[in-house]
Design an enzyme around this catalytic site. Sequence first.
Site, short mmCIF file in Angstrom:
data_model
loop_
_atom_site.label_atom_id
_atom_site.label_comp_id
_atom_site.label_asym_id
_atom_site.label_seq_id
_atom_site.Cartn_x
_atom_site.Cartn_y
_atom_site.Cartn_z
N CYS A 85 0.91 -1.32 -0.02
CA CYS A 85 0.09 0.01 0.03
C CYS A 85 0.88 1.21 0.13
O CYS A 85 0.30 2.22 -0.02
CB CYS A 85 -0.79 0.00 1.30
N HIS A 334 -9.20 3.87 -1.45
CA HIS A 334 -7.90 3.41 -1.35
C HIS A 334 -7.41 2.25 -2.36
O HIS A 334 -7.36 1.17 -2.16
CB HIS A 334 -7.69 2.58 0.03
#
Lengths: 385, 385
Positions: A85, A334
């Site tokens: 991420c 996200h």
Amino acid sequence: MNNTHSIIGYYSTPFGELWNKSLDDLILEAFEGVLKVTALEKEDIDAVFLGNMLGGVVDDLLLLSAHVAELTGLHIPIYRIEAACASGGLAFQSADEYLASHPESTVLVLGAEKMTDVGAREITQALAAAASADEQSVGLTFPGVYGLLAQIYLHKYGYTEEHLASISVKNHAHGVLNEKAHFRRYVTIDNVLESPYVAYPLKVLDSSPISDGAAALILTNKNTLVKTHASAMILASEIATDTISIAKRKNLNSLEATRIAAEKAFDTAHVERKDVQLMEVHDCFSIAEILALEDLGFWKKGQGGARAREMSTSRDSGSSLIVNTSGGLKAAGHPVGGTGIKQIGELYLQLTGQAGERQVKTASVGLAHNVGGSGGVAVVSILGV
Amino acid sequence: MNNTHSIIGYYSTPFGELWNKSLDDLILEAFEGVLKVTALEKEDIDAVFLGNMLGGVVDDLLLLSAHVAELTGLHIPIYRIEAACASGGLAFQSADEYLASHPESTVLVLGAEKMTDVGAREITQALAAAASADEQSVGLTFPGVYGLLAQIYLHKYGYTEEHLASISVKNHAHGVLNEKAHFRRYVTIDNVLESPYVAYPLKVLDSSPISDGAAALILTNKNTLVKTHASAMILASEIATDTISIAKRKNLNSLEATRIAAEKAFDTAHVERKDVQLMEVHDCFSIAEILALEDLGFWKKGQGGARAREMSTSRDSGSSLIVNTSGGLKAAGHPVGGTGIKQIGELYLQLTGQAGERQVKTASVGLAHNVGGSGGVAVVSILGV
């Protein structure tokens, strides 16, 4: 030679469940979008850094550099960076490093992720690849990891699920003003508390969503381009690493990689915490934003729950420090490779007065904080105008 | 400030079917191995660049930077680079870029791949992720892509399968001398011709194997370390990119990315083709070595078949240019992320007189050529002593 590295443009696709867009569609839209807003030609670009986590995992697409080459017709250096991420943040950091040894250069940094082509179970397993093999094998997915961190934090400092919920309430309120956000609706503390548990004590509304999206920035050290564009300077961009396994960490009420990257970034940038008015931090789960503010050195360890509950970093608080004006990962969405770029892009828009209806009052220094996995990688970048 | 970047050490695990080693085992062995041969401590390392293609694909392991951090206890910058089979070469190129803006620094570059934990069909599909989605969808795996390139080449220039087979005969003969090679046995033209077809006109013995393995290098711009170690200078390391789809290429008897990267590398290095005595080129299939010698500018287009048949780059030929003393991908093996590092490592050993029983006579300039996919990325690096 100009030693200043500047951001001179930003473009983002909408973040969300973009059923009609492929990974290549998203990459191309962000690439062309950022060229358009900067009025640059693709021939002005000397190198591309592409942050992407799940290429090859949720689809069969690797060697994404060659996708960019094909979509653009370029033969220039193109690098695909993977750090889970933090792929976007690390692509940015790598591009900043590149400029340090390439005077008179212009670099395009792009983060992209296509996550919704597979089901919830498959994407959760794919994301779990950023945990250790041992921890994956006992079923410890990322909601589980952050659930453990939250349990420890609440227990150690005597906070409740309400304190966590405040983070989501604030970030959803911020996201309402972001036209590119995955979710644009207010939630209340009760909404959060009444949402189903994902991994105790974290609930659906403590958790960032699974999103598609791409975002891109143009970085340059060419004076001529800086003069003709709204620009923000890169004061620092630093990476630190830590163990893949949470079981191997010395303690679990702090992310060591965040702490180290922040120390390095403040040293490099020659600014103080008090100079920072704006931050985008990695709130993959509500607990993560609390830990981030503490580990970045803005809140004392253990005070985060109370500060969160006071909404002390809300844009309406009148505070000198506002956090996640984009809506954060929670509300803006996200798309993992895209997140780190969106964070920097949000700071750029705010610092250069281009943030439209979500523009905050004068801010001159902003910080972005992007985390890979449970803190195996952290990237902290500081911008200034 | 020392603007020279030097390689001061190399270590490789054996390449082959290493059933008893995990990806982490391989990474750790290479990391510790290269520290040992250079008598450095891990604290001497400022950053790590890790080339790996299939993390997350054949296993569930992403965020490999944090694997390295855990295995070593370091918190320093660690970058995982993915460019399919050029992941190792691009990790090296990225590390060289890093040194350009970090004086007095020392970097560890590592390439690793664990491929044999899945079956032949699954690994072939995983590798096909470095082809375009369209080409994958019609079943065009990499043997198929290179089979097409071979058909075009043989047809256009009037060569036969024997000409291709000569490459494998030479590289197997070289590999016999490499104690780390996947295969250490001679093959004859007839052996190659009699081996089963994989994708016409390529046969099993025209094809590099599926291997496990890891290799690591230490790069530095510290004079003190260069003086105390056998060293080779990095004269150039350049990357170029091209379309992911072979259908989008202007022609298929050349890899454009190789041509562009080679031009840039020779420009940067200030050496001529005639100065190069030693090369490691990307012979994933026999045809690839022929195309490489042509595209790198050593053989005229269309002459490669004849030059290959003459064994003109064999170590026994007395030629001024020897190619793939390691055995190449064909005999040394092809753990994809490791290959680009092994190529540079072989040049380093030869140029510094440390190649043992496969040491060639004096060589002062070597070139390494690493390809991702069917030429979507190519990295060309030139070393000198």
